[in-house]
Design a protein around this motif. Structure first.
Motif, PDB file in Angstrom:
ATOM      1  N   MET A  28     -18.127  31.495 -11.069  1.00 48.76           N
ATOM      2  CA  MET A  28     -19.215  30.747 -11.677  1.00 48.76           C
ATOM      3  C   MET A  28     -18.594  29.481 -12.259  1.00 48.76           C
ATOM      4  O   MET A  28     -17.616  29.561 -13.011  1.00 48.76           O
ATOM      5  N   MET A  29     -19.152  28.344 -11.868  1.00 42.31           N
ATOM      6  CA  MET A  29     -18.644  27.057 -12.340  1.00 42.31           C
ATOM      7  C   MET A  29     -19.816  26.157 -12.710  1.00 42.31           C
ATOM      8  O   MET A  29     -20.821  26.143 -12.013  1.00 42.31           O
ATOM      9  N   VAL A  30     -19.649  25.428 -13.791  1.00 44.38           N
ATOM     10  CA  VAL A  30     -20.606  24.388 -14.175  1.00 44.38           C
ATOM     11  C   VAL A  30     -19.804  23.104 -14.321  1.00 44.38           C
ATOM     12  O   VAL A  30     -18.754  23.089 -14.976  1.00 44.38           O
ATOM     13  N   HIS A  31     -20.274  22.042 -13.688  1.00 43.17           N
ATOM     14  CA  HIS A  31     -19.561  20.765 -13.734  1.00 43.17           C
ATOM     15  C   HIS A  31     -19.439  20.296 -15.176  1.00 43.17           C
ATOM     16  O   HIS A  31     -20.356  20.479 -15.984  1.00 43.17           O
ATOM     17  N   SER A  32     -18.326  19.659 -15.508  1.00 47.11           N
ATOM     18  CA  SER A  32     -18.086  19.216 -16.885  1.00 47.11           C
ATOM     19  C   SER A  32     -19.180  18.279 -17.385  1.00 47.11           C
ATOM     20  O   SER A  32     -19.505  18.298 -18.568  1.00 47.11           O
ATOM     21  N   ARG A  33     -19.796  17.500 -16.508  1.00 45.62           N
ATOM     22  CA  ARG A  33     -20.856  16.575 -16.941  1.00 45.62           C
ATOM     23  C   ARG A  33     -22.150  17.313 -17.289  1.00 45.62           C
ATOM     24  O   ARG A  33     -23.059  16.725 -17.862  1.00 45.62           O
ATOM     25  N   ALA A  34     -22.235  18.605 -16.938  1.00 40.51           N
ATOM     26  CA  ALA A  34     -23.479  19.355 -17.143  1.00 40.51           C
ATOM     27  C   ALA A  34     -23.315  20.543 -18.093  1.00 40.51           C
ATOM     28  O   ALA A  34     -24.245  21.334 -18.243  1.00 40.51           O
ATOM     29  N   ARG A  35     -22.179  20.652 -18.740  1.00 40.80           N
ATOM     30  CA  ARG A  35     -21.948  21.803 -19.623  1.00 40.80           C
ATOM     31  C   ARG A  35     -22.732  21.689 -20.913  1.00 40.80           C
ATOM     32  O   ARG A  35     -23.197  20.634 -21.295  1.00 40.80           O
ATOM     33  N   ARG A  36     -22.872  22.836 -21.566  1.00 42.03           N
ATOM     34  CA  ARG A  36     -23.567  22.952 -22.858  1.00 42.03           C
ATOM     35  C   ARG A  36     -25.060  22.698 -22.735  1.00 42.03           C
ATOM     36  O   ARG A  36     -25.699  22.227 -23.668  1.00 42.03           O
ATOM     37  N   ARG A  37     -25.627  23.025 -21.567  1.00 38.32           N
ATOM     38  CA  ARG A  37     -27.066  22.861 -21.352  1.00 38.32           C
ATOM     39  C   ARG A  37     -27.718  24.176 -20.934  1.00 38.32           C
ATOM     40  O   ARG A  37     -28.864  24.167 -20.493  1.00 38.32           O
ATOM     41  N   GLY A  38     -26.982  25.272 -21.001  1.00 38.30           N
ATOM     42  CA  GLY A  38     -27.545  26.567 -20.639  1.00 38.30           C
ATOM     43  C   GLY A  38     -27.527  26.872 -19.154  1.00 38.30           C
ATOM     44  O   GLY A  38     -28.115  27.858 -18.715  1.00 38.30           O
ATOM     45  N   ILE A  39     -26.844  26.038 -18.369  1.00 35.75           N
ATOM     46  CA  ILE A  39     -26.835  26.234 -16.920  1.00 35.75           C
ATOM     47  C   ILE A  39     -26.128  27.536 -16.541  1.00 35.75           C
ATOM     48  O   ILE A  39     -26.579  28.252 -15.647  1.00 35.75           O
ATOM     49  N   GLY A  40     -25.046  27.864 -17.218  1.00 30.96           N
ATOM     50  CA  GLY A  40     -24.339  29.119 -16.937  1.00 30.96           C
ATOM     51  C   GLY A  40     -25.245  30.326 -17.136  1.00 30.96           C
ATOM     52  O   GLY A  40     -25.272  31.238 -16.305  1.00 30.96           O
ATOM     53  N   SER A  41     -26.020  30.330 -18.212  1.00 37.33           N
ATOM     54  CA  SER A  41     -26.954  31.439 -18.468  1.00 37.33           C
ATOM     55  C   SER A  41     -28.014  31.527 -17.385  1.00 37.33           C
ATOM     56  O   SER A  41     -28.344  32.612 -16.909  1.00 37.33           O
ATOM     57  N   VAL A  42     -28.558  30.379 -16.988  1.00 28.05           N
ATOM     58  CA  VAL A  42     -29.588  30.359 -15.948  1.00 28.05           C
ATOM     59  C   VAL A  42     -29.014  30.862 -14.627  1.00 28.05           C
ATOM     60  O   VAL A  42     -29.635  31.674 -13.931  1.00 28.05           O
ATOM     61  N   LEU A  43     -27.814  30.410 -14.275  1.00 29.55           N
ATOM     62  CA  LEU A  43     -27.180  30.867 -13.039  1.00 29.55           C
ATOM     63  C   LEU A  43     -26.910  32.367 -13.072  1.00 29.55           C
ATOM     64  O   LEU A  43     -27.146  33.072 -12.085  1.00 29.55           O
ATOM     65  N   LEU A  44     -26.427  32.860 -14.193  1.00 32.38           N
ATOM     66  CA  LEU A  44     -26.118  34.285 -14.295  1.00 32.38           C
ATOM     67  C   LEU A  44     -27.380  35.130 -14.189  1.00 32.38           C
ATOM     68  O   LEU A  44     -27.403  36.141 -13.484  1.00 32.38           O
ATOM     69  N   ARG A  45     -28.447  34.701 -14.824  1.00 32.45           N
ATOM     70  CA  ARG A  45     -29.721  35.431 -14.713  1.00 32.45           C
ATOM     71  C   ARG A  45     -30.252  35.395 -13.280  1.00 32.45           C
ATOM     72  O   ARG A  45     -30.803  36.382 -12.783  1.00 32.45           O
ATOM     73  N   ALA A  46     -30.087  34.271 -12.608  1.00 30.04           N
ATOM     74  CA  ALA A  46     -30.513  34.174 -11.205  1.00 30.04           C
ATOM     75  C   ALA A  46     -29.679  35.103 -10.329  1.00 30.04           C
ATOM     76  O   ALA A  46     -30.212  35.754  -9.418  1.00 30.04           O
ATOM     77  N   ALA A  47     -28.388  35.192 -10.595  1.00 32.02           N
ATOM     78  CA  ALA A  47     -27.519  36.101  -9.843  1.00 32.02           C
ATOM     79  C   ALA A  47     -27.949  37.549 -10.066  1.00 32.02           C
ATOM     80  O   ALA A  47     -27.968  38.352  -9.121  1.00 32.02           O
ATOM     81  N   GLU A  48     -28.292  37.884 -11.292  1.00 31.72           N
ATOM     82  CA  GLU A  48     -28.774  39.234 -11.586  1.00 31.72           C
ATOM     83  C   GLU A  48     -30.061  39.518 -10.815  1.00 31.72           C
ATOM     84  O   GLU A  48     -30.220  40.595 -10.237  1.00 31.72           O
ATOM     85  N   ALA A  49     -30.977  38.563 -10.802  1.00 28.14           N
ATOM     86  CA  ALA A  49     -32.252  38.753 -10.105  1.00 28.14           C
ATOM     87  C   ALA A  49     -32.034  38.922  -8.607  1.00 28.14           C
ATOM     88  O   ALA A  49     -32.652  39.794  -7.978  1.00 28.14           O
ATOM     89  N   GLU A  50     -31.160  38.127  -8.012  1.00 28.80           N
ATOM     90  CA  GLU A  50     -30.870  38.249  -6.578  1.00 28.80           C
ATOM     91  C   GLU A  50     -30.212  39.588  -6.266  1.00 28.80           C
ATOM     92  O   GLU A  50     -30.534  40.233  -5.265  1.00 28.80           O
TER      93      GLU A  50
END
Length: 169
Positions: A93-115
């Motif tokens: 799981m990676m989030v680009h440095s320009r996009a960190r601290r916006r909750g993207i990791g949480s959203v990606l992890l929840r999407a992975a769980e759903a899939e």
């Protein structure tokens, strides 16, 4: 932000952004088992291997897209354990440095769980560096730490989460 399930053919288009994402993650301290000084060519080779896994159905790759640019990814390895436990392992799981601290990791992890759940799999496993910020994220989303191991890549904390739906009474 949009979450998209990337197909093997789609990687041909987005691979340059994936290479940039991997190199950015390594440049900002991610420890994912890659050698120091990973080149763009080696990163491209890595993503071609992921593409082969997407093609043969052993991997899934979800991407977070913001304004048409790749902001982050989560990669799952799909497997069947010998003891009969259907599950998946979060490989990267990676989030680009320009996009960190916006909750993207949480959203990606929840999407992975759903899939993973949609595939009828009941467990999601992952490992991370002990003491990392990722541990806070995983713990906050209900993952249980099983153990910490040490191998050639250094210490590793192992986590899991049951994806079984609670039974209604």
């Amino acid at each position: 932000m949009k979450i998209a399930l990337l197909t093997a053919p789609a990687l041909d288009t987005v691979r340059p952004q994936l290479v940039d994402l991997l190199l950015d993650a390594l440049a900002h301290g991610a420890s994912m088992g890659f050698p120091a000084g990973l080149t763009a060519g080696a990163a491209d080779h890595y993503w071609r291997g992921v593409q082969a896994g997407l093609q043969d159905g052993t991997r899934m790759l979800l991407a977070a897209l913001h304004e048409g640019k790749l902001a982050g990814i989560v990669q799952l390895e799909l497997y069947r354990r010998p003891h009969g436990c259907d599950g998946a392992e979060l490989q990267t799981m990676m989030v680009h440095s320009r996009a960190r601290r916006r909750g993207i990791g949480s959203v990606l992890l929840r999407a992975a769980e759903a899939e993973t759940r949609a595939l009828g799999r009941t467990l999601l496993f992952l490992d991370t560096e002990p003491g990392s910020a990722a541990e806070v994220l995983y713990h906050g989303l209900g993952y249980t730490r099983v153990d910490a191991l040490a191998d050639d890549d250094g210490p590793t904390a192992i986590y899991y989460k049951s994806l079984r739906m609670p039974e209604l009474a």
